[in-house]
Design a protein around this motif. Structure first.
Motif, PDB file in Angstrom:
ATOM      1  N   ARG A  71       0.842  -1.188   0.000  1.00 55.22           N
ATOM      2  CA  ARG A  71       0.000   0.000   0.000  1.00 55.22           C
ATOM      3  C   ARG A  71       0.880   1.242   0.000  1.00 55.22           C
ATOM      4  O   ARG A  71       1.771   1.381   0.817  1.00 55.22           O
ATOM      5  N   ASN A  80      -0.415   4.792  -1.636  1.00 56.59           N
ATOM      6  CA  ASN A  80      -1.148   6.059  -1.688  1.00 56.59           C
ATOM      7  C   ASN A  80      -2.614   5.883  -1.324  1.00 56.59           C
ATOM      8  O   ASN A  80      -3.486   6.388  -1.996  1.00 56.59           O
ATOM      9  N   SER A  81      -2.886   5.178  -0.252  1.00 57.20           N
ATOM     10  CA  SER A  81      -4.258   4.937   0.139  1.00 57.20           C
ATOM     11  C   SER A  81      -4.915   6.230   0.610  1.00 57.20           C
ATOM     12  O   SER A  81      -4.328   7.008   1.354  1.00 57.20           O
ATOM     13  N   HIS A  82      -6.151   6.440   0.170  1.00 60.05           N
ATOM     14  CA  HIS A  82      -6.907   7.618   0.587  1.00 60.05           C
ATOM     15  C   HIS A  82      -7.984   7.242   1.591  1.00 60.05           C
ATOM     16  O   HIS A  82      -8.800   8.080   1.949  1.00 60.05           O
ATOM     17  N   THR A  83      -7.977   6.009   2.052  1.00 61.20           N
ATOM     18  CA  THR A  83      -8.963   5.586   3.029  1.00 61.20           C
ATOM     19  C   THR A  83      -8.306   5.454   4.398  1.00 61.20           C
ATOM     20  O   THR A  83      -7.106   5.209   4.501  1.00 61.20           O
ATOM     21  N   THR A  84      -9.120   5.629   5.417  1.00 59.65           N
ATOM     22  CA  THR A  84      -8.640   5.416   6.781  1.00 59.65           C
ATOM     23  C   THR A  84      -9.381   4.248   7.423  1.00 59.65           C
ATOM     24  O   THR A  84      -9.167   3.963   8.592  1.00 59.65           O
ATOM     25  N   ASP A  85     -10.233   3.584   6.639  1.00 58.58           N
ATOM     26  CA  ASP A  85     -11.007   2.459   7.152  1.00 58.58           C
ATOM     27  C   ASP A  85     -10.065   1.302   7.475  1.00 58.58           C
ATOM     28  O   ASP A  85      -9.451   0.712   6.580  1.00 58.58           O
ATOM     29  N   ALA A  86      -9.956   0.979   8.741  1.00 55.75           N
ATOM     30  CA  ALA A  86      -9.019  -0.049   9.200  1.00 55.75           C
ATOM     31  C   ALA A  86      -9.310  -1.415   8.560  1.00 55.75           C
ATOM     32  O   ALA A  86      -8.377  -2.162   8.240  1.00 55.75           O
ATOM     33  N   LEU A 113      -8.047  -1.324   4.923  1.00 54.69           N
ATOM     34  CA  LEU A 113      -6.583  -1.325   4.922  1.00 54.69           C
ATOM     35  C   LEU A 113      -6.030  -2.699   5.295  1.00 54.69           C
ATOM     36  O   LEU A 113      -5.070  -3.176   4.691  1.00 54.69           O
TER      37      LEU A 113
END
Length: 177
Positions: free
Chosen positions: A2, A4-10, A13
């Protein structure tokens, strides 16, 4: 894997990390490449005796005297892994598809770097059958040029799909300037 993930959903991820690790564990990358003489006349590119009609490919190769034709695959284990997940966990299967797509691109990028270092050349952008106006049926000529089935086990269906599915073929102009 990973970056450049734009999510913070654990959960998402964690699923992406799990899929990336599973693909990393199963991938058995194989690559091959050959360099051929290359000529361009109008929208016709002749590479190693094979004729490809594509104005976009011609634009890409214009000025090149040589071209690299290459193939890369992750192997059949990744296909089996994705297929098994598809039957029981669609989210994992989708994450595995994405991770495998990233992994084959990583393999292709590494092959390009190896070619640059080994040959001491600059390369143009890679171009594959099915891009823009280069018909997917040109895959057959690429397969014949580099003997990909014999050398790394990638096969071609009647509809020009590659098996294993996480495989890539490409033509890359060698920039002579």
């Amino acid at each position: 894997m990973r970056t450049n993930s734009h999510t913070t959903d654990a959960h998402i991820l964690a699923l992406a990390d799990k899929a990336a690790q599973m693909i990393e564990n199963e991938a058995q990358p194989k690559t091959l490449s050959r360099i051929f003489a290359c000529t361009v006349e109008g929208d016709v590119c002749t590479i190693g005796g094979a004729v490809f009609r594509s104005s976009h490919l011609a634009d890409n190769l214009r000025g090149c005297q040589r071209a690299v034709v290459f193939g890369a695959t992750l192997g059949t284990a990744c296909d089996r892994l994705i297929q098994r997940a598809s039957a029981t966990d669609v989210a994992l299967a989708m994450a595995l598809q994405a991770a495998a797509a990233c992994k084959i691109e990583e393999v292709c990028d590494a092959l390009e770097e190896q070619i640059k270092e080994t040959e001491g050349v600059a390369l143009r952008q890679r171009y594959s059958p099915g891009y823009f106006d280069l018909d997917i049926s040109a895959q057959k000529q690429v397969f014949d040029l580099i003997e990909i089935t014999k050398r790394i086990g990638v096969t071609l269906t009647d509809t020009f799909e590659m098996i294993p599915t996480k495989s890539v073929t490409a033509i890359i102009g060698i920039a002579d300037e």
